[in-house]
Design an enzyme around this catalytic site. Structure first.
Site, PDB file in Angstrom:
ATOM      1  N   HIS A  72       0.852  -1.199   0.000  1.00  0.00           N
ATOM      2  CA  HIS A  72       0.000   0.000   0.000  1.00  0.00           C
ATOM      3  C   HIS A  72       0.882   1.242   0.000  1.00  0.00           C
ATOM      4  O   HIS A  72       1.930   1.268   0.661  1.00  0.00           O
ATOM      5  CB  HIS A  72      -0.985  -0.003   1.170  1.00  0.00           C
ATOM      6  CG  HIS A  72      -0.378  -0.047   2.540  1.00  0.00           C
ATOM      7  ND1 HIS A  72       0.104   1.078   3.164  1.00  0.00           N
ATOM      8  CD2 HIS A  72      -0.173  -1.073   3.402  1.00  0.00           C
ATOM      9  CE1 HIS A  72       0.561   0.753   4.367  1.00  0.00           C
ATOM     10  NE2 HIS A  72       0.425  -0.564   4.537  1.00  0.00           N
ATOM     11  N   ASP A  74      -0.185   4.320   0.936  1.00  0.00           N
ATOM     12  CA  ASP A  74      -0.529   5.314   1.955  1.00  0.00           C
ATOM     13  C   ASP A  74       0.167   5.017   3.281  1.00  0.00           C
ATOM     14  O   ASP A  74       0.607   3.893   3.539  1.00  0.00           O
ATOM     15  CB  ASP A  74      -2.054   5.419   2.150  1.00  0.00           C
ATOM     16  CG  ASP A  74      -2.722   4.107   2.558  1.00  0.00           C
ATOM     17  OD1 ASP A  74      -2.304   3.044   2.060  1.00  0.00           O
ATOM     18  OD2 ASP A  74      -3.661   4.151   3.387  1.00  0.00           O
ATOM     19  N   ASP A 104       6.357   0.521   7.178  1.00  0.00           N
ATOM     20  CA  ASP A 104       4.958   0.241   6.792  1.00  0.00           C
ATOM     21  C   ASP A 104       4.506   1.202   5.712  1.00  0.00           C
ATOM     22  O   ASP A 104       3.895   2.197   6.001  1.00  0.00           O
ATOM     23  CB  ASP A 104       4.090   0.359   8.061  1.00  0.00           C
ATOM     24  CG  ASP A 104       2.643  -0.002   7.802  1.00  0.00           C
ATOM     25  OD1 ASP A 104       2.351  -0.580   6.750  1.00  0.00           O
ATOM     26  OD2 ASP A 104       1.797   0.317   8.649  1.00  0.00           O
ATOM     27  N   GLU A 136      -5.183   1.791   2.381  1.00  0.00           N
ATOM     28  CA  GLU A 136      -5.121   0.544   3.154  1.00  0.00           C
ATOM     29  C   GLU A 136      -5.287   0.849   4.633  1.00  0.00           C
ATOM     30  O   GLU A 136      -5.955   0.128   5.368  1.00  0.00           O
ATOM     31  CB  GLU A 136      -3.773  -0.154   2.915  1.00  0.00           C
ATOM     32  CG  GLU A 136      -3.696  -1.567   3.484  1.00  0.00           C
ATOM     33  CD  GLU A 136      -3.238  -1.639   4.951  1.00  0.00           C
ATOM     34  OE1 GLU A 136      -3.375  -2.704   5.553  1.00  0.00           O
ATOM     35  OE2 GLU A 136      -2.757  -0.624   5.490  1.00  0.00           O
ATOM     36  N   GLU A 137      -4.667   1.950   5.064  1.00  0.00           N
ATOM     37  CA  GLU A 137      -4.618   2.268   6.497  1.00  0.00           C
ATOM     38  C   GLU A 137      -5.976   2.703   7.048  1.00  0.00           C
ATOM     39  O   GLU A 137      -6.126   2.896   8.238  1.00  0.00           O
ATOM     40  CB  GLU A 137      -3.567   3.365   6.763  1.00  0.00           C
ATOM     41  CG  GLU A 137      -2.128   2.946   6.452  1.00  0.00           C
ATOM     42  CD  GLU A 137      -1.547   1.958   7.471  1.00  0.00           C
ATOM     43  OE1 GLU A 137      -2.297   1.483   8.339  1.00  0.00           O
ATOM     44  OE2 GLU A 137      -0.349   1.656   7.374  1.00  0.00           O
ATOM     45  N   GLU A 164       3.981  -6.469   3.970  1.00  0.00           N
ATOM     46  CA  GLU A 164       3.897  -5.768   5.265  1.00  0.00           C
ATOM     47  C   GLU A 164       5.067  -6.223   6.141  1.00  0.00           C
ATOM     48  O   GLU A 164       5.556  -7.357   6.006  1.00  0.00           O
ATOM     49  CB  GLU A 164       2.574  -6.100   5.968  1.00  0.00           C
ATOM     50  CG  GLU A 164       1.341  -5.517   5.297  1.00  0.00           C
ATOM     51  CD  GLU A 164       1.037  -4.073   5.710  1.00  0.00           C
ATOM     52  OE1 GLU A 164       1.822  -3.478   6.484  1.00  0.00           O
ATOM     53  OE2 GLU A 164       0.028  -3.547   5.223  1.00  0.00           O
ATOM     54  N   HIS A 358       3.638   2.996  12.409  1.00  0.00           N
ATOM     55  CA  HIS A 358       2.654   3.909  13.013  1.00  0.00           C
ATOM     56  C   HIS A 358       3.248   4.732  14.166  1.00  0.00           C
ATOM     57  O   HIS A 358       2.509   5.458  14.820  1.00  0.00           O
ATOM     58  CB  HIS A 358       1.409   3.155  13.517  1.00  0.00           C
ATOM     59  CG  HIS A 358       0.655   2.458  12.433  1.00  0.00           C
ATOM     60  ND1 HIS A 358      -0.693   2.179  12.502  1.00  0.00           N
ATOM     61  CD2 HIS A 358       1.051   1.994  11.218  1.00  0.00           C
ATOM     62  CE1 HIS A 358      -1.078   1.545  11.397  1.00  0.00           C
ATOM     63  NE2 HIS A 358      -0.039   1.428  10.611  1.00  0.00           N
TER      64      HIS A 358
HETATM   65 ZN   LIG Z   1       0.770  -1.500   6.364  1.00  0.00          ZN
END
Ligand SMILES: [Zn+2]
Length: 385
Positions: A72, A74, A104, A136-137, A164, A358
């Site tokens: 992903h 984003d 990520d 995705e997030e 991931e 994150h």
């Molecule tokens: Zn991810």
């Protein structure tokens, strides 16, 4: 260092601030141009507002299934986080590459792009497909239109590798998730006359209690699957809003809850159960006081779990690529469950660790990135055999 090393590409990708709420089109245009320079054509799938796009590209023969490399584009926001380095400008310190998305999962995308010349320069027996998504997030939303098209293809991919961050360990499963909002509409009145009103907070509290009881049932040892931590499906209420002043019986209350479901357990069962309880036990009592009261459930987002069999062809290939058959699971969700639902077996394996995902000062190590480059070269060998 050349411009198409995974490190240089990661620096470029981190520079695009592709937080899910913003556009990812600059990053997609960069990837499309990069692929074009290597003779690879891309197909873009835009959102309705044309502010974001998925990118799909195939290297090798178009009339065979092959393998999807999925990532992903984003990233999660950096708001309110105490970063000590610039989040959207890559920096390096003691073998770590810092920046939002480093783990990520722009590290994986950078490694995939760096491998493109290896794939494109060989006579591949089976194709490799690149599938880069948006949103995705925020609930694995963006990938769905791209998957809808893949599903219809006569030559379905044999496997999807979701990059991931797993520290390049082979992962075959994760739980699914259902996020719901419950609206309770009561009836306001002066709190001195509380029995003449319908207290929305108190009815919400009963529903939340009920969810806890459901959670306890799901935790019963007979439902356990020891591959996961915790080894059962869980239910959690995370947000609640309601009430204006202590001397007013609250008219509105809403709360959000989620179900983290073991693969094979349908999280919607929890919502149905709650709905049945509301209709049988609560709504008649509310309406006996005031007719235009009620309880309404709304789905916010959902993605399915993943449990690819360790005996499958997909698992065997993954073990071969990462040199280990010690298959694990992860606690976070991925788009893998959606690929699996579309009939494309999925596995998860990528550079970096979700311990860094994150968080402020997110990083991936140079060592992990190099190891991912090496894994993709093994994949190119496999596809060329
Ligand atoms: Zn991810």
């Amino acid at each position: 260092m050349n411009d198409s090393s995974s490190r240089a590409l990661l620096e470029k990708l981190i520079g695009f601030a592709t937080v899910s709420r913003d556009s990812n089109l600059e990053m997609i245009a960069f990837i499309r141009d990069f692929l074009e320079q290597h003779g690879v054509e891309s197909k873009l799938f835009y959102n309705d507002a044309r502010t974001k796009a998925n990118l799909f590209a195939t290297i090798g023969p178009h009339d065979r299934g092959g393998i999807v490399l999925s990532g992903h584009t984003d990233v999660v926001p950096v708001d309110g986080q105490a970063w000590t380095v610039e989040p959207f400008r890559m920096s390096e310190h003691e073998g770590r590459l810092y920046g939002r998305g480093a783990a990520d999962m722009k590290g994986f995308i950078a490694s995939v792009l760096a491998a493109v010349p290896h794939f494109a320069g060989r006579d591949l027996r089976l194709p490799v497909h690149l599938a880069f998504s948006y949103d995705e997030e925020v609930g694995c939303l963006g990938v769905r239109p791209m998957l809808a098209e893949l599903e219809k293809r006569p030559h379905k991919p044999l496997l999807c590798l979701i990059g991931e961050p797993t520290e390049l360990k082979p992962v075959l499963g994760h739980k699914g998730k259902l996020a719901m909002r419950c609206h309770v509409k009561g009836a306001a009145c002066h709190s001195a006359y509380a029995p003449y009103g319908v207290n929305a907070i108190q009815y919400a509290a009963r529903l939340i209690n009920r969810l806890e009881v459901i959670g306890e049932q799901l935790a019963h040892p007979q439902h356990h699957d020891e591959r996961f931590d915790p080894p059962y499906s869980t239910v959690q209420t995370g947000v609640i809003r309601g009430g204006r002043a202590l001397n007013i019986v609250p008219e509105e209350c809403e709360f959000d809850f989620e179900v983290r479901a073991l693969p094979g357990f349908d999280a919607n069962e929890v919502a149905h159960h709650l709905q049945d309880y509301a209709e049988a036990e609560l709504v008649p009592r509310m309406r006996a006081v005031k007719p235009d009261t009620g309880i309404r459930l709304q789905a916010l987002s959902a993605y399915p779990g993943l449990a690819t069999s360790p005996e499958s062809e997909a698992a065997r290939l993954l073990a071969q690529l990462c040199g280990s058959n010690e298959f694990g699971t992860v606690a976070f969700g991925t788009e893998g469950g959606l690929f699996d639902q579309a009939g494309i077996p999925a596995v998860v394996c990528g550079p970096g660790s979700m311990d860094q995902g994150h968080k402020p000062d997110e990083f991936v190590t140079v060592e992990q990135l190099n190891a991912c480059d090496a894994m993709l070269k093994r994949l190119a060998d496999h596809l060329a055999q």
